[in-house]
Design a protein around this motif. Structure first.
Motif, PDB file in Angstrom:
ATOM      1  N   UNK A 126      15.918  23.509 116.887  1.00 33.87           N
ATOM      2  CA  UNK A 126      16.125  22.259 116.144  1.00 33.87           C
ATOM      3  C   UNK A 126      14.968  21.290 116.388  1.00 33.87           C
ATOM      4  N   UNK A 127      14.530  21.207 117.629  1.00 34.54           N
ATOM      5  CA  UNK A 127      13.420  20.303 117.936  1.00 34.54           C
ATOM      6  C   UNK A 127      12.106  20.835 117.375  1.00 34.54           C
ATOM      7  N   UNK A 154      19.772  15.399 114.503  1.00 32.93           N
ATOM      8  CA  UNK A 154      19.319  14.107 113.986  1.00 32.93           C
ATOM      9  C   UNK A 154      18.376  13.400 114.954  1.00 32.93           C
ATOM     10  N   UNK A 155      17.430  12.641 114.387  1.00 32.15           N
ATOM     11  CA  UNK A 155      16.560  11.787 115.196  1.00 32.15           C
ATOM     12  C   UNK A 155      17.262  10.494 115.587  1.00 32.15           C
ATOM     13  N   UNK A 156      18.345  10.170 114.886  1.00 35.48           N
ATOM     14  CA  UNK A 156      19.126   8.991 115.227  1.00 35.48           C
ATOM     15  C   UNK A 156      19.766   9.181 116.605  1.00 35.48           C
ATOM     16  N   UNK A 157      19.569   8.229 117.493  1.00 35.90           N
ATOM     17  CA  UNK A 157      19.999   8.379 118.882  1.00 35.90           C
ATOM     18  C   UNK A 157      21.485   8.697 118.991  1.00 35.90           C
ATOM     19  N   UNK A 198      25.779  12.620 120.012  1.00 25.96           N
ATOM     20  CA  UNK A 198      27.067  13.229 119.684  1.00 25.96           C
ATOM     21  C   UNK A 198      26.920  14.725 119.410  1.00 25.96           C
ATOM     22  N   UNK A 199      25.853  15.083 118.724  1.00 20.29           N
ATOM     23  CA  UNK A 199      25.615  16.499 118.428  1.00 20.29           C
ATOM     24  C   UNK A 199      25.463  17.305 119.707  1.00 20.29           C
ATOM     25  N   UNK A 200      24.648  16.825 120.634  1.00 18.03           N
ATOM     26  CA  UNK A 200      24.422  17.552 121.885  1.00 18.03           C
ATOM     27  C   UNK A 200      25.694  17.586 122.732  1.00 18.03           C
ATOM     28  N   UNK A 222      27.789  13.966 112.221  1.00 15.86           N
ATOM     29  CA  UNK A 222      26.950  13.648 111.074  1.00 15.86           C
ATOM     30  C   UNK A 222      26.933  14.791 110.084  1.00 15.86           C
ATOM     31  N   UNK A 223      25.738  15.155 109.623  1.00 18.92           N
ATOM     32  CA  UNK A 223      25.593  16.279 108.710  1.00 18.92           C
ATOM     33  C   UNK A 223      25.697  17.599 109.485  1.00 18.92           C
ATOM     34  N   UNK A 224      25.691  18.701 108.745  1.00 19.49           N
ATOM     35  CA  UNK A 224      25.738  20.030 109.343  1.00 19.49           C
ATOM     36  C   UNK A 224      24.649  20.145 110.408  1.00 19.49           C
TER      37      UNK A 224
END
Length: 232
Positions: free
Chosen positions: A80-81, A88-91, A96-98, A156-158
């Motif tokens: 992903x990185x 997401x780049x949004x903090x 939340x994703x991680x 967020x998104x997928x």
């Protein structure tokens, strides 16, 4: 180019889901875990924990030597990185994703895996163990179901959080879970299953592993007979 060391398990599917979605070029190197390929020296140099999946990135972003990586969660985060996709780049969304990626790695995967073992593979059916892991798997489904009540995807998104969890829900029947009891999980699960990349990733199963006996004694010993002597 990504070299993917893969077998058709939930953890293996996580990485093919990402690669099919992202469009990164990759080559599959099948590691037949029922035949012991995971103990070959050339694989252990990449994955010292003798588990799939593993990758070698032949063209890392720093332009240096190839990077080898094992552990499916670490692989998803790395890819992903590398690509700037599905994390997401949004903090707040990234955090939340991680968080949910690690929830799958530390909870849903291990508990569902023990569920599979005692329900399907254990030579002796131990009622306490089966009940323990079926209940805990159900609790984790409930956690995810509640979380998905007002959202389409986990964060967020997928994202890589969805890619990590989806393959462990595919085997819900084997885990003695009824998706009708978890309507938000069912809606999320069906949405991901309809994605073209998901279909392509799972189509690889028939190419790589068209079928083998579920209870082959030799494979059973290889998979479940490991101890500290295995890696010496």
């Amino acid at each position: 180019m990504i070299d993917l060391y893969y077998w058709t398990t939930p953890n293996g599917h996580k990485v093919t889901l990402f690669l099919e979605e992202s469009g990164l070029p990759y080559t599959i190197h099948p590691i037949n875990i029922g035949q012991g390929d995971q103990f070959k020296p050339e694989f252990l140099r990449i994955a010292p924990n003798n588990r799939i999946p593993a990758i070698v990135d032949q063209a890392p972003q720093d332009g240096g030597e190839p990077i080898a990586l094992f552990e499916s969660g670490a692989i998803l985060q790395y890819l992903a990185e590398k690509t700037g996709q599905f994390l997401s780049a949004d903090l707040r969304v990234r955090t939340e994703t991680l968080q949910w990626l690690y929830w799958q790695m530390g909870g849903l995967g291990p508990m569902a895996g023990q569920n599979h073992h005692f329900n399907v593979y254990a030579p002796v059916k131990i009622e306490y163990a089966i009940d323990r892991y079926v209940r805990e798997t159900g609790r984790l489904y409930g956690v995810l179901n509640k979380h998905l009540a007002q959202r389409d995807f986990i964060a967020g998104d997928y994202s890589i959080a969805d890619m990590a969890s989806y393959p462990w829900i595919v085997s819900h029947q084997r885990q003695s879970q009824n998706l009708d009891d978890f309507p938000n999980v069912k809606r999320w699960f069906e949405r991901i299953g309809e994605r073209p990349a998901t279909r392509r990733a799972y189509a690889l199963t028939e190419q790589i592993n068209p079928g083998s006996p579920a209870h082959d004694p030799k494979a059973h010993q290889i998979l479940f007979g490991q101890d500290s002597n295995t890696i010496r």
